[in-house]
Design an enzyme around this catalytic site. Structure first.
Site, short mmCIF file in Angstrom:
data_model
loop_
_atom_site.label_atom_id
_atom_site.label_comp_id
_atom_site.label_asym_id
_atom_site.label_seq_id
_atom_site.Cartn_x
_atom_site.Cartn_y
_atom_site.Cartn_z
N MET A 93 41.63 9.33 38.99
CA MET A 93 41.81 10.50 38.35
C MET A 93 40.50 11.03 37.83
O MET A 93 40.14 11.37 36.73
CB MET A 93 42.61 10.22 37.15
N ARG A 94 39.73 11.15 38.86
CA ARG A 94 38.17 11.78 38.86
C ARG A 94 37.86 12.50 40.06
O ARG A 94 38.20 12.34 40.94
CB ARG A 94 37.28 10.52 38.80
N LEU A 96 35.46 13.95 42.82
CA LEU A 96 34.35 13.33 43.27
C LEU A 96 33.13 14.48 43.50
O LEU A 96 33.54 15.67 43.86
CB LEU A 96 34.64 12.79 44.64
N ASN A 110 42.87 10.31 50.48
CA ASN A 110 43.73 10.44 49.44
C ASN A 110 44.95 10.63 49.64
O ASN A 110 45.36 11.27 50.78
CB ASN A 110 43.09 11.60 48.59
N HIS A 112 48.35 12.59 48.30
CA HIS A 112 48.82 13.63 47.39
C HIS A 112 50.31 14.13 47.51
O HIS A 112 50.75 14.20 48.38
CB HIS A 112 47.95 15.08 47.63
#
Length: 208
Positions: A93-94, A96, A110, A112
C-alpha cells in the site's frame, strides 16, 4: 525450460497473494525462489506467512524516512542485496517513486482487483458495483509511473451477481488473483512475456 527466477515480494497486509505464490513454489508449479518479503508494516500478517515458509523478512518502516524516495532507496538496497530479479507487489500500500521503478524497469508486477483500464486506484471492487458492470475481475500488470497504467500482462473475469456486495465480489475476485498471479510469474520465469511497441502508445505485452 524454465529457469528459477529470484523474486522479492512487497507487502503491507494479510498476504493472501503472497501465500498463493509460496504455495505454488511449494507445489513446484512455480519456478521461483522468494528471496525476501519486505513490508512497511511491522505487524503485517504477510510476514508471518513468509516466516512460516522459511522466507527471509525485512521491515522497512516508511515512517522512518523523510520522503518516499528515501524509503524506496532503502527497499531497493534490500532487494539488490538479495539478487532479486522480479519484484511483486502483493497488497503493498505504497505508491512507488522513480527510485524503485528505475531500479527494476518493467520488472515490477502488481495485481489489481479490476479489469484495467477500468477502475484504477483504490477500491476497484466498490467502483465496479457502483458503476453497475456485469463483469469484474483482476489484472496483473507491469508497474510504470502512472496509477495502474502499466502494460497489462493477463486478466481474469468474474460475473457480478445480482446479490453481490463489496465483500462477496472481493472474495470472488481474490480467488482469481490467487490463480493468476503465480501463473504470470511462471510465464516470466519461462521468458514468455515480452513487451512490444504499439502505435506509438505505451507497450503491449505479448505472451510467447
Amino acid at each position: 525450460m524454465a529457469g528459477v527466477i529470484v523474486v522479492g515480494v512487497l507487502v503491507s497486509g494479510s498476504g493472501t497473494n503472497l501465500q498463493a505464490i509460496l504455495d505454488a513454489v511449494g507445489a513446484r508449479t512455480l519456478d521461483a525462489r522468494v528471496a525476501v518479503v519486505v513490508s512497511n508494516v511491522a505487524d503485517a500478517r504477510a510476514l508471518d506467512r513468509a516466516r512460516a515458509a522459511g522466507v527471509e523478512t525485512v521491515v522497512v518502516d516508511h515512517k522512518a524516512f523523510a520522503d518516499r524516495s528515501a524509503f524506496d532507496a532503502a527497499v531497493v538496497a534490500v532487494l539488490r542485496e538479495r539478487g532479486v530479479e522480479l519484484v511483486v507487489l502483493a497488497g503493498f500500500m505504497r505508491l512507488l517513486t522513480p527510485v524503485l521503478l528505475d531500479a527494476f524497469p518493467m520488472r515490477i508486477v502488481n495485481v489489481h482487483p479490476a479489469l484495467l483500464p477500468a477502475f484504477p486506484g483504490i477500491q476497484g471492487q466498490r467502483q465496479a458495483l457502483e458503476y453497475g458492470v456485469r463483469l469484474a475481475g483482476c489484472t496483473v500488470h507491469f508497474v510504470d509511473r502512472g496509477t495502474d497504467t502499466g502494460p497489462i500482462i493477463a486478466q481474469a473475469a468474474v460475473p457480478v451477481l445480482d446479490d453481490d456486495d463489496e465483500a462477496t465480489l472481493t472474495a470472488r475476485i481474490l480467488e482469481k488473483e490467487h490463480e493468476l498471479l503465480p501463473r504470470v510469474i511462471q510465464w516470466i520465469a519461462e521468458g514468455r512475456v515480452a513487451l512490444q511497441a504499439y502505435s506509438g502508445a505505451r507497450p503491449r505485452v505479448r505472451i510467447r
